[in-house]
Design an enzyme around this catalytic site. Sequence first.
Site, PDB file in Angstrom:
ATOM      1  N   ARG A  48       0.813  -1.228   0.000  1.00 28.79           N
ATOM      2  CA  ARG A  48       0.000   0.000   0.000  1.00 28.79           C
ATOM      3  C   ARG A  48       0.838   1.265   0.000  1.00 28.79           C
ATOM      4  NH1 ARG A  48      -5.362  -1.011   2.154  1.00 28.79           N
ATOM      5  NH2 ARG A  48      -6.063  -2.694   0.825  1.00 28.79           N
ATOM      6  N   ARG A  52      -3.642   6.510   0.212  1.00 30.24           N
ATOM      7  CA  ARG A  52      -4.086   7.716   0.899  1.00 30.24           C
ATOM      8  C   ARG A  52      -3.026   8.429   1.730  1.00 30.24           C
ATOM      9  NH1 ARG A  52      -9.548   5.493   3.360  1.00 30.24           N
ATOM     10  NH2 ARG A  52      -8.279   3.619   3.115  1.00 30.24           N
ATOM     11  N   TYR A 179     -14.382 -12.448   0.661  1.00 22.56           N
ATOM     12  CA  TYR A 179     -15.174 -11.259   0.330  1.00 22.56           C
ATOM     13  C   TYR A 179     -16.434 -11.646  -0.438  1.00 22.56           C
ATOM     14  CZ  TYR A 179     -11.561  -8.023   1.876  1.00 22.56           C
ATOM     15  OH  TYR A 179     -10.678  -7.305   2.635  1.00 22.56           O
TER      16      TYR A 179
HETATM   17  O1  CP3 Z   1       0.386   0.139  -3.097  1.00 23.33           O
HETATM   18  C1  CP3 Z   1      -0.175  -0.985  -3.152  1.00 23.33           C
HETATM   19  O2  CP3 Z   1       0.019  -1.858  -2.282  1.00 23.33           O
HETATM   20  C2  CP3 Z   1      -0.928  -1.312  -4.421  1.00 23.33           C
HETATM   21  C3  CP3 Z   1      -2.211  -1.560  -4.513  1.00 23.33           C
HETATM   22  C4  CP3 Z   1      -3.149  -2.426  -3.696  1.00 23.33           C
HETATM   23  C5  CP3 Z   1      -4.429  -1.973  -3.317  1.00 23.33           C
HETATM   24  N1  CP3 Z   1      -5.129  -3.013  -2.808  1.00 23.33           N
HETATM   25  C6  CP3 Z   1      -4.906  -0.618  -3.505  1.00 23.33           C
HETATM   26  C7  CP3 Z   1      -5.985  -0.126  -2.634  1.00 23.33           C
HETATM   27  C8  CP3 Z   1      -3.058  -3.764  -3.330  1.00 23.33           C
HETATM   28  C9  CP3 Z   1      -1.898  -4.704  -3.455  1.00 23.33           C
HETATM   29  C10 CP3 Z   1      -4.336  -4.113  -2.775  1.00 23.33           C
HETATM   30  C11 CP3 Z   1      -4.669  -5.463  -2.344  1.00 23.33           C
HETATM   31  C12 CP3 Z   1      -5.820  -5.675  -1.480  1.00 23.33           C
HETATM   32  N2  CP3 Z   1      -7.078  -5.134  -1.579  1.00 23.33           N
HETATM   33  C13 CP3 Z   1      -5.824  -6.594  -0.422  1.00 23.33           C
HETATM   34  C14 CP3 Z   1      -4.654  -7.442  -0.008  1.00 23.33           C
HETATM   35  C15 CP3 Z   1      -3.677  -6.667   0.777  1.00 23.33           C
HETATM   36  C16 CP3 Z   1      -4.127  -6.282   2.176  1.00 23.33           C
HETATM   37  O3  CP3 Z   1      -4.199  -5.086   2.439  1.00 23.33           O
HETATM   38  O4  CP3 Z   1      -4.352  -7.189   2.980  1.00 23.33           O
HETATM   39  C17 CP3 Z   1      -7.107  -6.573   0.154  1.00 23.33           C
HETATM   40  C18 CP3 Z   1      -7.577  -7.375   1.342  1.00 23.33           C
HETATM   41  C19 CP3 Z   1      -7.897  -5.644  -0.601  1.00 23.33           C
HETATM   42  C20 CP3 Z   1      -9.324  -5.279  -0.411  1.00 23.33           C
HETATM   43  C21 CP3 Z   1      -9.418  -3.835  -0.067  1.00 23.33           C
HETATM   44  N3  CP3 Z   1      -9.320  -2.824  -0.998  1.00 23.33           N
HETATM   45  C22 CP3 Z   1      -9.559  -3.233   1.221  1.00 23.33           C
HETATM   46  C23 CP3 Z   1      -9.711  -3.982   2.518  1.00 23.33           C
HETATM   47  C24 CP3 Z   1      -9.518  -1.831   1.043  1.00 23.33           C
HETATM   48  C25 CP3 Z   1      -9.519  -0.733   2.087  1.00 23.33           C
HETATM   49  C26 CP3 Z   1     -10.782   0.010   2.205  1.00 23.33           C
HETATM   50  C27 CP3 Z   1     -10.620   1.288   3.007  1.00 23.33           C
HETATM   51  O5  CP3 Z   1     -10.967   2.334   2.478  1.00 23.33           O
HETATM   52  O6  CP3 Z   1     -10.152   1.208   4.152  1.00 23.33           O
HETATM   53  C28 CP3 Z   1      -9.376  -1.610  -0.353  1.00 23.33           C
HETATM   54  C29 CP3 Z   1      -9.258  -0.305  -1.022  1.00 23.33           C
HETATM   55  C30 CP3 Z   1      -7.923   0.035  -1.531  1.00 23.33           C
HETATM   56  N4  CP3 Z   1      -7.136  -0.791  -2.288  1.00 23.33           N
HETATM   57  C31 CP3 Z   1      -7.268   1.276  -1.380  1.00 23.33           C
HETATM   58  C32 CP3 Z   1      -6.057   1.194  -2.088  1.00 23.33           C
HETATM   59  C33 CP3 Z   1      -5.036   2.268  -2.295  1.00 23.33           C
HETATM   60  C34 CP3 Z   1      -7.831   2.468  -0.651  1.00 23.33           C
HETATM   61  C35 CP3 Z   1      -8.726   3.191  -1.597  1.00 23.33           C
HETATM   62  C36 CP3 Z   1      -8.862   4.634  -1.284  1.00 23.33           C
HETATM   63  O7  CP3 Z   1      -7.988   5.421  -1.666  1.00 23.33           O
HETATM   64  O8  CP3 Z   1      -9.890   4.992  -0.694  1.00 23.33           O
END
Ligand code: CP3
Length: 381
Positions: A48, A52, A179
């Site tokens: 990540r 944000r 999910y």
């Molecule tokens: O920089 C990176 O690591 C690249 C991108 C990345 C994202 N999601 C972008 C993202 C990667 C590798 C993921 C994988 C992902 N997505 C996982 C596995 C990794 C982990 O964190 O355990 C999981 C479980 C998800 C599902 C998911 N997507 C969640 C739980 C969330 C968070 C929701 C929140 O707002 O708290 C997301 C959204 C997400 N994926 C964001 C990003 C940058 C946040 C989106 C935003 O900007 O609002």
Amino acid sequence: MTTTHLPPDHPLGSGLTADAPLINQYRGSRSSTGEPARSGRRPVWFMRQAGRSLPEYRRLREGTTMLDSCLNPELASEITLQPVRRHGVDAAIFFSDIVIPLRLAGVGVEIKPGVGPVLDSPVRTAADVAALPELDDAAFAPITEAVQRTVAELSTLGPEGSAVPLIGFAGAPFTLAAYMVEGRPSRDHLGPRAMMHADPETWNALAAWAADVSGRFMRAQVMAGASAAQLFDSWAGSLGRADYQNHVFEHSRAAFSHVAGLSGVNGVSAPLIHFGTGTGEILDLMKDAGADVLGVDYRLNLAEATRRLGPGTPLQGNIDPAFLTAGWPVLETHVREVIAAGSGAAGHVLNLGHGVPPETDPAVLTRVVELIHSLDDEAAV
Ligand code: CP3
């Protein structure tokens, strides 16, 4: 899954990234003294790292939903590059999400800010699974385009104009299916864990579907130019060892099989990383599922991970994200301890033990990268 050859102009096969510090560590190329063998730079990137915590990310994302930005090649590429430019990390991770293959297959899914993935209809019965759409390879076009754009930019973004490798990724079948069954994030993943016992046939059909779409999503990224791939089984730690072995292992292996042994003309194949949280009891199984490298979360000391896996397995991790707000002296000591704990493994790529918290001060991350890079030739602790 017909060829195991990367295209001739792939950065790994053409040599652009084959000798990058990241790839060297993933391939376990450390000398017997424990120091990096072919390059003095200790590689680091952050899960990540795009997101944000970066003001430039928040600006670019304004007015576009998370999944729409992932499917806009120009935007996804720019967001992927932001943390490389800002922090000088040794890898880019493709900006996308584990639920993108669902969206590309036509499954109704959104990412709700502050919540996570939410499906229009949860997938809970044999009929729900049977009704899942086929994912057409043509749907990966925006992914391929975004990766190609990104790799072209990365080819000179490293030190002295060197190439920075791109890491592709996908969600592991258990985490993705969790999910799908719950329809939204959950704490204990009771839905999928109940399904694998109550109705193993439906569970296996669902997990096989998830393995197929995730495996092909990773493969699309590697074929388009990613030099490594990471399978995220973020929630696998909620499973007992027997459940992982009997109901999940084969599916994760199937996902990895889509990217296994993909190599360039120079014979170098894209390293495969497997990461989950709370997975100390199943690390060996996660390796056997097809991983070259194990990503370890912050709960397990890396020296203990090496004791469990043997010294031949390169590791990735595991700075505790909680230390990012603990003040510099405490954080610096922790980073040095992580480096020392990883020194017994065949390779070590520094990372966090889970993703960058959104409230992280990006200047702290940059300072962590500078510290790690400054520790090339001296003892870390
Ligand atoms: O920089 C990176 O690591 C690249 C991108 C990345 C994202 N999601 C972008 C993202 C990667 C590798 C993921 C994988 C992902 N997505 C996982 C596995 C990794 C982990 O964190 O355990 C999981 C479980 C998800 C599902 C998911 N997507 C969640 C739980 C969330 C968070 C929701 C929140 O707002 O708290 C997301 C959204 C997400 N994926 C964001 C990003 C940058 C946040 C989106 C935003 O900007 O609002």
